[in-house]
Design an enzyme around this catalytic site. Structure first.
Site, PDB file in Angstrom:
ATOM      1  N   LYS A 101       0.810  -1.223   0.000  1.00 15.42           N
ATOM      2  CA  LYS A 101       0.000   0.000   0.000  1.00 15.42           C
ATOM      3  C   LYS A 101       0.847   1.279   0.000  1.00 15.42           C
ATOM      4  O   LYS A 101       0.322   2.366   0.118  1.00 15.42           O
ATOM      5  CB  LYS A 101      -0.954   0.010   1.191  1.00 15.42           C
ATOM      6  CG  LYS A 101      -2.028  -1.066   1.115  1.00 15.42           C
ATOM      7  CD  LYS A 101      -3.063  -0.864   2.202  1.00 15.42           C
ATOM      8  CE  LYS A 101      -4.121  -1.929   2.169  1.00 15.42           C
ATOM      9  NZ  LYS A 101      -5.106  -1.762   1.121  1.00 15.42           N
ATOM     10  N   GLU A 133      13.097  -8.975  -3.375  1.00 13.36           N
ATOM     11  CA  GLU A 133      13.114  -8.101  -4.553  1.00 13.36           C
ATOM     12  C   GLU A 133      12.212  -6.883  -4.397  1.00 13.36           C
ATOM     13  O   GLU A 133      12.537  -5.801  -4.882  1.00 13.36           O
ATOM     14  CB  GLU A 133      12.718  -8.907  -5.792  1.00 13.36           C
ATOM     15  CG  GLU A 133      13.743  -9.981  -6.126  1.00 13.36           C
ATOM     16  CD  GLU A 133      13.301 -10.905  -7.249  1.00 13.36           C
ATOM     17  OE1 GLU A 133      12.290 -10.609  -7.926  1.00 13.36           O
ATOM     18  OE2 GLU A 133      13.987 -11.924  -7.436  1.00 13.36           O
ATOM     19  N   TYR A 139      13.987   0.465  -2.290  1.00 14.28           N
ATOM     20  CA  TYR A 139      15.192   1.218  -1.944  1.00 14.28           C
ATOM     21  C   TYR A 139      15.801   1.888  -3.165  1.00 14.28           C
ATOM     22  O   TYR A 139      16.253   3.037  -3.090  1.00 14.28           O
ATOM     23  CB  TYR A 139      16.214   0.322  -1.242  1.00 14.28           C
ATOM     24  CG  TYR A 139      15.679  -0.322   0.021  1.00 14.28           C
ATOM     25  CD1 TYR A 139      14.888   0.388   0.927  1.00 14.28           C
ATOM     26  CD2 TYR A 139      15.938  -1.652   0.307  1.00 14.28           C
ATOM     27  CE1 TYR A 139      14.378  -0.198   2.072  1.00 14.28           C
ATOM     28  CE2 TYR A 139      15.437  -2.252   1.459  1.00 14.28           C
ATOM     29  CZ  TYR A 139      14.656  -1.518   2.333  1.00 14.28           C
ATOM     30  OH  TYR A 139      14.159  -2.112   3.468  1.00 14.28           O
TER      31      TYR A 139
END
Length: 179
Positions: A101, A133, A139
């Site tokens: 979300k 993954e 990131y």
């Protein structure tokens, strides 16, 4: 500063161990974030959270999802090195119903802003399991760069996995987020 449209961050206190305890013992939650894949007693979780809350080299925050007013995770800066202006970033979203979300993105965004603009750090780094993954993509989206890896440092579900090291510098953050 400690909230955006989606979440609020609340400083972690020693009393928050009961909130974290269920997540810490949920193998699906910890599979992708915890080196110590184990079951913990309530007392062990209390000691763990108390230690984080008491450290001068750590800043821990519970993530509250505004839509449901529910505490859904934790984001922390640990191993803060004020002399060299760096810290490690750690995040766990413990409530599986809110996975996907955007809460991780919202929390990382707030912790980056805090680390670089309030604590005046120059570098944040993190460790992520190579099979996670979804986290690696998050990131990368947030501006973290692959710096290296600890090869076959994690044994999970009958296989060896790398631990990927990623980092972001203040000037990279500024280029990525500050317009």
């Amino acid at each position: 500063m400690f909230e955006n449209k989606m979440i609020k961050l609340r400083k972690l206190s020693a009393n928050d161990y009961t909130t974290y305890h269920d997540w810490r013992n949920d193998m699906e939650v910890m599979e992708t974030t915890s080196l110590n894949f184990d079951i913990y007693t309530l007392e062990e979780t209390e000691q763990f959270i108390s230690a984080i809350a008491a450290q001068s080299t750590a800043k821990g925050y519970l993530i509250e999802y505004k839509e449901t007013e529910q505490t859904v995770g934790i984001v922390s800066l640990i191993n803060i090195d004020y002399k060299n202006r760096s810290a490690e970033c750690v995040i766990d979203i413990g409530v599986k119903d809110v996975w996907g979300k955007g809460i991780g993105t919202a929390a990382i965004s707030l912790i980056l802003e805090y680390a670089f603009n309030e604590l005046n750090l120059n570098r944040l780094y993190l460790q992520v399991f190579s099979f996670n993954e979804r986290a690696i993509k998050l990131y990368e989206k947030m501006g973290f760069i692959h710096e290296g890896k600890f090869r076959q440092a994690l044994y999970r579900k009958g296989k060896w996995h790398d631990i990927v090291i990623m980092g972001i510098l203040k000037d990279e953050y500024d280029q990525h987020f500050v317009k």
